[in-house]
Structures are given as C-alpha cells and as structure tokens.
Motif scaffolding. Sequence first.
Motif, PDB file in Angstrom:
ATOM      1  N   ASP A 154       0.828  -1.207   0.000  1.00 54.21           N
ATOM      2  CA  ASP A 154       0.000   0.000   0.000  1.00 54.21           C
ATOM      3  C   ASP A 154       0.864   1.258   0.000  1.00 54.21           C
ATOM      4  O   ASP A 154       0.571   2.221  -0.734  1.00 54.21           O
ATOM      5  CB  ASP A 154      -0.918   0.004   1.230  1.00 54.21           C
ATOM      6  CG  ASP A 154      -2.036  -1.025   1.133  1.00 54.21           C
ATOM      7  OD1 ASP A 154      -2.338  -1.466   0.006  1.00 54.21           O
ATOM      8  OD2 ASP A 154      -2.608  -1.374   2.183  1.00 54.21           O
ATOM      9  N   GLY A 172       2.356   1.734  -3.362  1.00 50.39           N
ATOM     10  CA  GLY A 172       1.373   2.292  -4.275  1.00 50.39           C
ATOM     11  C   GLY A 172       1.165   3.777  -4.049  1.00 50.39           C
ATOM     12  O   GLY A 172       0.992   4.549  -5.014  1.00 50.39           O
ATOM     13  N   LYS A 173       1.196   4.200  -2.785  1.00 47.26           N
ATOM     14  CA  LYS A 173       1.031   5.621  -2.462  1.00 47.26           C
ATOM     15  C   LYS A 173       2.161   6.447  -3.059  1.00 47.26           C
ATOM     16  O   LYS A 173       1.936   7.523  -3.629  1.00 47.26           O
ATOM     17  CB  LYS A 173       0.993   5.791  -0.946  1.00 47.26           C
ATOM     18  CG  LYS A 173       0.746   7.218  -0.486  1.00 47.26           C
ATOM     19  CD  LYS A 173       0.639   7.277   1.037  1.00 47.26           C
ATOM     20  CE  LYS A 173       0.326   8.690   1.502  1.00 47.26           C
ATOM     21  NZ  LYS A 173       0.188   8.764   2.991  1.00 47.26           N
ATOM     22  N   SER A 192       1.829   6.514  -6.923  1.00 50.44           N
ATOM     23  CA  SER A 192       0.746   7.412  -7.323  1.00 50.44           C
ATOM     24  C   SER A 192       1.177   8.878  -7.209  1.00 50.44           C
ATOM     25  O   SER A 192       0.905   9.684  -8.114  1.00 50.44           O
ATOM     26  CB  SER A 192      -0.479   7.166  -6.438  1.00 50.44           C
ATOM     27  OG  SER A 192      -1.512   8.076  -6.738  1.00 50.44           O
ATOM     28  N   ALA A 193       1.858   9.217  -6.107  1.00 47.17           N
ATOM     29  CA  ALA A 193       2.323  10.594  -5.919  1.00 47.17           C
ATOM     30  C   ALA A 193       3.322  10.987  -6.992  1.00 47.17           C
ATOM     31  O   ALA A 193       3.279  12.103  -7.528  1.00 47.17           O
ATOM     32  CB  ALA A 193       2.941  10.740  -4.533  1.00 47.17           C
ATOM     33  N   GLY A 219       3.590   9.629 -10.017  1.00 42.65           N
ATOM     34  CA  GLY A 219       2.894   9.692 -11.296  1.00 42.65           C
ATOM     35  C   GLY A 219       2.130  10.992 -11.481  1.00 42.65           C
ATOM     36  O   GLY A 219       2.089  11.553 -12.588  1.00 42.65           O
ATOM     37  N   SER A 220       1.530  11.485 -10.396  1.00 44.07           N
ATOM     38  CA  SER A 220       0.758  12.726 -10.488  1.00 44.07           C
ATOM     39  C   SER A 220       1.646  13.932 -10.770  1.00 44.07           C
ATOM     40  O   SER A 220       1.174  14.970 -11.227  1.00 44.07           O
ATOM     41  CB  SER A 220      -0.015  12.959  -9.187  1.00 44.07           C
ATOM     42  OG  SER A 220       0.869  13.216  -8.114  1.00 44.07           O
TER      43      SER A 220
END
Length: 321
Positions: free
Chosen positions: A272, A275-276, A279-280, A282-283
């Motif tokens: 998890d 993934g966090k 995601s950060a 990628g943004s």
Amino acid sequence: MLIVTKFGGSSLADPDRLFRAAGIISDTRQREQNVLAVVSAVGDTTDELREMALEISSKPSRREQDALLSSGEQQSAALMAIALEEMGQKAVSLTGWQAGILSSGPYGNSDIAFILPDRIEEALSKGQIPVVAGFQALSPFGDISTLGRGGSDTTAVALSAALNADECRIYTDVDGIYTADPRLCPGARLLKEIDYRDMLSLSQAGSQVLHPGAVKLAMANGVKLRLMSSFKSLPGTELCFLPDERRPTFAGVTRDEESSTVTAVGTGADSDSLGKIISALGSEGVAVLMGSVEKNRVSVMVARAQLLTALRIAHSALFLY
C-alpha cells in the motif's frame, strides 16, 4: 564516565572549525571526566591525496595508497591535540596502530579484527585526552591499512565497545538524523531518536549520515550512539533499540544515486505504501521504472535526472500530511 567523540572532515575544515571542535571536546572533558576523540582527515584531504597518487601512477598499489591516505587523519589528530593543549588540556595524538587497532581483510577496505587499548587506557589514567586518527589500523603484515568509506565512524564505535564507553557521539554538519536530507528536502523533520534497524536500512539504501558498518557494530555491541551538530548546541539524535510500538510508521526517505532509487524505511513498508509513492510520483510526471517491497523498506527506481525530484515527492507523500 567515558565519552567517545568523533569529528568528520567538514567539522575540521579550517582552523576556526577545528578550534570549535576542540572546544566541544574540552567542555566534555570538564563536564564528564574522561573523553576520547576520533578524527577524520580535514576537508577534502583524502580525495586530494588520492588524486595526487593517480597523477603519479594510473595504478598505484593498494598498500602504498593506504600509507598515503592514512596520513590525512594523522594530520588531523596532531592538529587537534595541539589545539587542545592550547586550551589548557593535556592531549596526545595516536595513530590507529598506536591506539592498538588491528585489522583483517584487504588494503583499502579492511575490517577491525580486535583492539588492544592499553595505550589509550594509560593516557586516560594520566588525565590526557587521546586523539585517535580514524579510518586506519595495523594489518596482520605490520602495514597500515584503511577501513574504507565511513571508516572513522567505525573506529569511534569500535573504540566505544572496546573501552565500554558510556556514549559515542558522532559530530557532523547537520543537527542530527532527519526524515530526509534537510539540504535536499526543506520539509524534513529532525528525529529525537531512531531505531538501530531503521538507521541501518537507511544507511544501506544510500544515506550518507552514518556508515552501515558502524551502525551494525553499534547494534552488535549495544553502543549508545548519538549524532550531533558540531556547530549548534543541540541534543541531536539518539540511536537505540525502540520497542515496535514506538517505532514510527516511516523513519526516513533516502536516495542512492548509483542505483537511481528512492527508498522509504519503516515498519509501514508494504504494497500500500509503495502504491502511495508511485501514485504521488505519477501525479507529478515522474515515471517509476521499477518498484519493490522488502522488510521495513519500499524502493522505487526512476530516471537519474528525476532522482532528486522523486526524493522530495516521496518524502512529501509520507511525511507532509
């Protein structure tokens, strides 16, 4: 009571800094009775000596390189002893072999095999401050050998264990251990304490604060270790064994330029949290080339040009909320 202090090259880079470090040692001597100092080479001396050798030979022998490179720490030890004497303290500089530090392993990356601290103990009994040249020892062949990167930290921790010191204080140019390098991540938080295991993982993942060999040695021998600033009167960060319930979800984030990875260390390392971070990143337009989860650590590989940006984003994702 015995306190072992260690000062790195940035803390000794010029006469003003050297005298400041000598003042810390002198104050410690006055407050806490016995003190021993370990010193690194001044500033960039080791790199400069290595470059000198390469100007003379493209392949200087490892034995002669060790003889040359160890001279930087010997200069620092003598200069520190002179500064302490100027302050009214009794001091004596000691090379690694004079301090009884014996090594095993290859030139340039030896291990400390054992320590015969008779001469140090004699100096302490006379009220002297022993100033030991770090990074060096005596090989089984009677030659000078060096201990590799971070060798002065290892020297300080090993002497602390051999002498049963009450505390080993590593003085550097930062206030202590942060959740990330504060020079790279302005939002990094100073930690009052950190578990040995978390510090070891950070060191192995690229953190330059402490060498992993020194952390391992402190763990194995129960050495009370503290990282402190040479320039500010602050308590720094204590390394210790923390109960799992007191260990933070994440203790820190670091980077490794060689592998182009950013690693977060802590008990919360899992899929998890990976993934966090992904995601950060990628943004913010940072592509993750590879991700992995190990015990107490998660890592992502990114393009080398985006490594610093990835470090800052990962730190913000985990700590600035």
